[in-house]
Design an enzyme around this catalytic site. Structure first.
Site, short mmCIF file in Angstrom:
data_model
loop_
_atom_site.label_atom_id
_atom_site.label_comp_id
_atom_site.label_asym_id
_atom_site.label_seq_id
_atom_site.Cartn_x
_atom_site.Cartn_y
_atom_site.Cartn_z
N GLU A 73 -5.18 1.24 3.02
CA GLU A 73 -4.67 0.21 4.08
C GLU A 73 -4.90 0.80 5.23
OE1 GLU A 73 -2.41 -2.17 6.68
OE2 GLU A 73 -1.96 0.03 6.34
N GLU A 74 -4.26 2.05 5.55
CA GLU A 74 -4.18 2.63 6.90
C GLU A 74 -5.47 2.90 7.82
OE1 GLU A 74 -1.59 2.49 8.52
OE2 GLU A 74 -0.01 2.63 7.51
N ARG A 102 -6.00 -5.80 19.73
CA ARG A 102 -5.12 -6.80 19.06
C ARG A 102 -5.84 -8.15 18.57
NH1 ARG A 102 0.36 -8.50 20.83
NH2 ARG A 102 1.08 -6.23 20.61
N HIS A 141 3.95 4.70 12.06
CA HIS A 141 2.80 5.49 12.60
C HIS A 141 3.23 6.41 13.72
CE1 HIS A 141 -0.31 2.06 11.99
NE2 HIS A 141 0.53 2.20 10.62
N ASP A 160 -0.58 4.49 0.95
CA ASP A 160 -1.18 5.61 1.78
C ASP A 160 -0.58 5.53 3.07
OD1 ASP A 160 -2.54 2.89 2.40
OD2 ASP A 160 -3.94 3.98 3.54
N ASP A 220 4.37 -5.76 3.97
CA ASP A 220 3.91 -4.66 5.16
C ASP A 220 4.59 -5.31 6.45
OD1 ASP A 220 3.14 -2.34 6.17
OD2 ASP A 220 0.81 -2.87 5.53
N THR A 230 -10.68 26.62 30.40
CA THR A 230 -11.70 26.09 31.41
C THR A 230 -12.72 25.53 30.41
OG1 THR A 230 -12.53 28.63 31.77
CG2 THR A 230 -10.75 27.51 33.21
N ASP A 284 6.66 2.16 6.02
CA ASP A 284 5.32 1.74 6.11
C ASP A 284 4.42 2.69 4.87
OD1 ASP A 284 2.74 0.61 6.58
OD2 ASP A 284 2.58 1.49 8.43
N HIS A 335 0.96 -1.21 -0.11
CA HIS A 335 -0.06 0.16 0.05
C HIS A 335 0.82 1.39 0.09
CE1 HIS A 335 0.69 1.15 4.25
NE2 HIS A 335 0.57 -0.04 4.68
N HIS A 355 -18.81 26.09 30.24
CA HIS A 355 -17.39 27.02 31.02
C HIS A 355 -17.57 26.15 32.61
CE1 HIS A 355 -14.87 29.84 33.06
NE2 HIS A 355 -14.74 30.62 31.98
#
Length: 453
Positions: A153-154, A318, A420, A88, A182, A305, A119, A86, A203
């Site tokens: 891909e990302e 994962r 990344h 991208d 990859d 604030t 990557d 890839h 606020h």
């Protein structure tokens, strides 16, 4: 010294092909055209495959970047390999903490710094240059080579599953093996957890103490995902994991891995586990929860604030064998909703899984891996380590399920390449020697006997 390979990588890194930023979509289209043009100039049979449109959260649609397919060689007596990659990239800004302009490839002490360098632009170029090397030497390619290069891909490879399915009996019909360079093996389930309260930001000096704040709710539920010692607290996740076998334990034990060096490289004083096998097992073969950020919260320099009215946490889990993403989605959603209900908050919680697919694991005894070992031995004169990795390659499982072909992961990046994150790089050595590895690998694959396909 500027080699042609490095000039090519510099040209590709210059393109801000960030697939997550819709404002960069013209750059992404240009990147796909550059890939197609490079392959055309080499004499490949090249197509830019339209994979349709992407629906945005606000209901608008945007054209997806076309997928580049290319073919070199049509000899039916040879094996046919298909290389997936890839072009991208993840978002990158100088002010995020980069030492150099992320889109200007910079060579520092033999390392090439730039977003997408490792990557996955350098590995894709290395494969293209491997084919080009045979052509330059007027040598016949030992195998037929096909390319599938995508640009999403990302963000989860939108549209690619359908394209692979549609071309199963055409483009993929004569493919024997699929090669992915990859940098990972398994996949993540990526979640958004959104807590919404007041109709607008408030606020804190005026409204603090009178409303139940969405940010407090969100931090509260995020804290229930994982313990300080790294134990995932969502019921059912750990129970689904395939048990560690004796063979696998020995595999980790035999891998050359210096824990002190690893600590120094990433700049920490302590790791989650103190012995090598535990650490490698948790790096590669057990699930983990990572919390990536909170959208809608105040994060600029200075003081403000504000009580944010709506905040969205982004976290991932994962995936490893034998986890099922559909089940993980249900387990995480049910668990967070039950934890949130106990808070008795009037705010609203919405949990969505935005990326999720099955984990993939290969058979290292397959002839494809034997060819890989032989190629590594030929170029580097060492035996490779057979590892697992937790990076997200959304399409690996689809390739296997749809085409039924064998897949090998063959990365050339280093574990310290900063994928990344800021200051992503690939070493000049890995890039150039990796190209040689791919050249050797094409030859080794040609030596696999047809009967073992």
């Amino acid at each position: 010294r500027r080699t042609l390979e490095i000039v090519a990588l510099r040209d590709w890194v210059e393109v801000e092909s960030d697939s997550s930023n819709i404002l960069k979509r013209p750059d992404l289209h240009r990147m796909m055209e550059m890939v197609a043009q490079k392959l055309r100039l080499m004499g490949g049979t090249v197509e830019l495959v339209d994979i349709g449109e992407q629906e945005l959260p606000d209901g608008q649609t945007l054209a997806l970047p076309k997928v580049v397919t290319a073919k070199f060689g049509t000899d039916t007596n040879k094996h046919t390999v298909c290389v997936y990659g890839h072009v991208d990239v993840q978002p990158a800004k100088l002010e995020d903490g980069w030492a150099t302009d992320p889109y200007n490839l910079t060579d520092i002490n033999g390392n090439l710094y730039g977003r997408g360098a490792s990557d996955n632009k350098a590995p894709v170029l290395a494969w293209i240059h491997a084919v080009e090397a045979y052509q330059t030497l007027n040598m016949e390619l030992p195998v037929n080579v096909k390319f599938v290069i995508e640009g999403m891909e990302e963000t989860g490879s939108n549209g690619l599953d359908a394209m692979i399915l549609a071309q199963r009996d055409t483009f993929f019909s004569d493919v024997d093996y699929i090669i992915i360079s990859d940098c990972g093996w398994l996949r993540n389930c990526y979640f958004y957890a959104e807590v919404e309260g007041p109709k607008q930001d408030l606020h804190s000096g005026v409204y603090g103490g009178t409303v139940i704040e969405p940010m407090t709710d969100l931090i509260g539920i995020l804290d229930t995902l994982i313990s300080p010692s790294g134990k995932i607290l969502v019921p059912g996740i750990r129970e689904a994991v395939a048990p560690l076998t004796d063979e696998e334990w020995k595999l980790y034990q035999d891998i050359q891995f210096d824990m002190d060096n690893y600590k120094n490289k990433i700049g920490v004083s302590q790791l989650m586990y103190s012995n090598k096998v535990d650490l490698l097992a948790h790096m590669w073969r057990y699930p983990t929860v990572s919390i990536h950020g909170i959208e809608g919260a105040f994060s600029d320099p200075g003081t403000k604030t504000v009580i944010p009215a709506k905040v969205t946490a982004k976290f991932s889990i994962r995936q490893v064998p034998n986890m099922d993403p559909a089940m993980v989605k249900k387990q995480v959603t049910d668990y967070l909703q039950s934890v949130f209900a106990k808070r008795k908050s009037p705010n609203k919680l919405k949990v969505t899984m935005v990326i999720g697919a099955k984990p993939w694991l290969a058979d290292p005894q397959h002839p494809l891996y034997e060819a890989g070992k032989a190629a590594v031995k030929r170029v580097f004169d060492v035996d490779p380590d057979l590892i697992r990795e937790g990076g997200t390659i959304p399409i690996a499982k689809t390739f296997e399920d749809v085409t039924g072909k064998s897949i090998i992961m063959m990365p050339i990046g280093g574990f310290d390449d900063g994928l990344h994150s800021q200051n992503e790089k690939i070493s000049r050595y890995n890039y150039i020697e990796g190209t040689k590895l791919f050249i050797a690998y094409l030859y080794e694959v040609s030596q696999i006997k047809k009967t073992t396909v």
